[in-house]
Scaffold this motif. Structure first.
Motif, PDB file in Angstrom:
ATOM      1  N   GLN A   1      13.932  16.290  38.916  1.00  0.00           N
ATOM      2  CA  GLN A   1      14.254  17.154  37.903  1.00  0.00           C
ATOM      3  C   GLN A   1      14.822  18.610  38.400  1.00  0.00           C
ATOM      4  N   VAL A   2      15.849  19.303  37.798  1.00  0.00           N
ATOM      5  CA  VAL A   2      16.462  20.495  37.923  1.00  0.00           C
ATOM      6  C   VAL A   2      16.590  21.129  36.738  1.00  0.00           C
ATOM      7  N   GLN A   3      16.188  22.658  36.963  1.00  0.00           N
ATOM      8  CA  GLN A   3      15.747  23.456  36.088  1.00  0.00           C
ATOM      9  C   GLN A   3      17.089  24.789  36.225  1.00  0.00           C
ATOM     10  N   LEU A   4      17.747  24.942  35.033  1.00  0.00           N
ATOM     11  CA  LEU A   4      18.802  25.709  35.307  1.00  0.00           C
ATOM     12  C   LEU A   4      18.698  27.125  34.305  1.00  0.00           C
ATOM     13  N   VAL A   5      18.736  27.950  34.654  1.00  0.00           N
ATOM     14  CA  VAL A   5      18.731  29.264  33.713  1.00  0.00           C
ATOM     15  C   VAL A   5      19.930  30.172  34.088  1.00  0.00           C
ATOM     16  N   CYS A  22      24.006  31.400  37.273  1.00  0.00           N
ATOM     17  CA  CYS A  22      22.861  30.340  36.894  1.00  0.00           C
ATOM     18  C   CYS A  22      22.180  30.204  37.953  1.00  0.00           C
ATOM     19  N   ALA A  23      20.634  30.308  37.894  1.00  0.00           N
ATOM     20  CA  ALA A  23      19.662  30.103  38.787  1.00  0.00           C
ATOM     21  C   ALA A  23      19.174  28.634  38.813  1.00  0.00           C
ATOM     22  N   ALA A  24      19.329  28.024  39.822  1.00  0.00           N
ATOM     23  CA  ALA A  24      19.050  26.351  39.697  1.00  0.00           C
ATOM     24  C   ALA A  24      17.831  26.282  40.663  1.00  0.00           C
ATOM     25  N   SER A  25      16.993  25.477  40.265  1.00  0.00           N
ATOM     26  CA  SER A  25      15.678  25.134  40.914  1.00  0.00           C
ATOM     27  C   SER A  25      15.171  23.585  40.857  1.00  0.00           C
ATOM     28  N   GLY A  26      14.327  23.312  41.602  1.00  0.00           N
ATOM     29  CA  GLY A  26      14.036  21.896  41.595  1.00  0.00           C
ATOM     30  C   GLY A  26      14.764  20.993  42.513  1.00  0.00           C
ATOM     31  N   ASP A  27      14.831  19.698  42.162  1.00  0.00           N
ATOM     32  CA  ASP A  27      15.385  18.902  43.222  1.00  0.00           C
ATOM     33  C   ASP A  27      16.994  18.907  42.965  1.00  0.00           C
ATOM     34  N   LEU A  28      17.406  19.769  43.976  1.00  0.00           N
ATOM     35  CA  LEU A  28      18.814  20.209  44.116  1.00  0.00           C
ATOM     36  C   LEU A  28      19.544  19.352  44.778  1.00  0.00           C
ATOM     37  N   ARG A  29      18.954  18.568  45.872  1.00  0.00           N
ATOM     38  CA  ARG A  29      19.369  17.682  46.494  1.00  0.00           C
ATOM     39  C   ARG A  29      19.972  16.580  45.614  1.00  0.00           C
ATOM     40  N   SER A  30      19.504  16.343  44.493  1.00  0.00           N
ATOM     41  CA  SER A  30      20.030  15.119  43.684  1.00  0.00           C
ATOM     42  C   SER A  30      21.318  15.503  42.881  1.00  0.00           C
ATOM     43  N   GLY A 117      21.354  24.098  31.123  1.00  0.00           N
ATOM     44  CA  GLY A 117      20.442  25.561  31.083  1.00  0.00           C
ATOM     45  C   GLY A 117      20.503  25.868  29.347  1.00  0.00           C
ATOM     46  N   GLN A 118      19.731  26.957  28.951  1.00  0.00           N
ATOM     47  CA  GLN A 118      19.638  27.239  27.777  1.00  0.00           C
ATOM     48  C   GLN A 118      20.769  28.028  27.138  1.00  0.00           C
TER      49      GLN A 118
END
Length: 126
Positions: A1-5, A22-30, A117-118
């Protein structure tokens, strides 16, 4: 999963500049592609700019080419959209999106995006 803010949206006068993040977190390798989209009031969402992460190659819609610049930080965890020479028609909700598909050419269709993202609101007045 990847989260975007997303962040950075605000009101601006025509001709002004804004920078969205846009701050990205989680499994960015995917993820292999990230992009910015815009949804004007009462209209459909459209892709504006995208970047193929392995190479850093940017892609732009004709409506923003020469005015907007997409980039990412060295860590690859933050996506930016520098918007210059803003126009009233740039008004809308701006969304960051990411795609897990390794293969693709150019500015990808928003229907291909896997993560969203939102959104952050940009309003440009004349």
């Amino acid at each position: 999963q990847v989260q975007l803010v997303e962040s950075g949206g605000r009101s601006s006068q025509a001709g002004g500049s804004l920078r969205l993040s846009c701050a990205a977190s989680g499994d960015l390798r995917s993820t292999y592609y990230m992009g910015w989209t815009r949804q004007p009031p009462g209209q459909v969402r459209v892709g504006l700019a995208g970047i193929y992460l392995p190479s850093g190659s940017p892609y732009y819609a004709d409506s923003v080419k020469g005015r907007f610049t997409i980039s990412q930080d060295n860590a690859g965890s933050t996506l930016y959209l520098q918007m210059n020479s803003l126009k009233p028609e740039d008004t809308g909700m701006y969304y960051c999106a990411a795609d897990r598909d390794r293969y693709g050419v150019g500015l990808r269709q928003i229907t291909y995006m896997d993560y969203w993202g939102q959104g952050t609101q940009v309003t440009v007045s004349s």
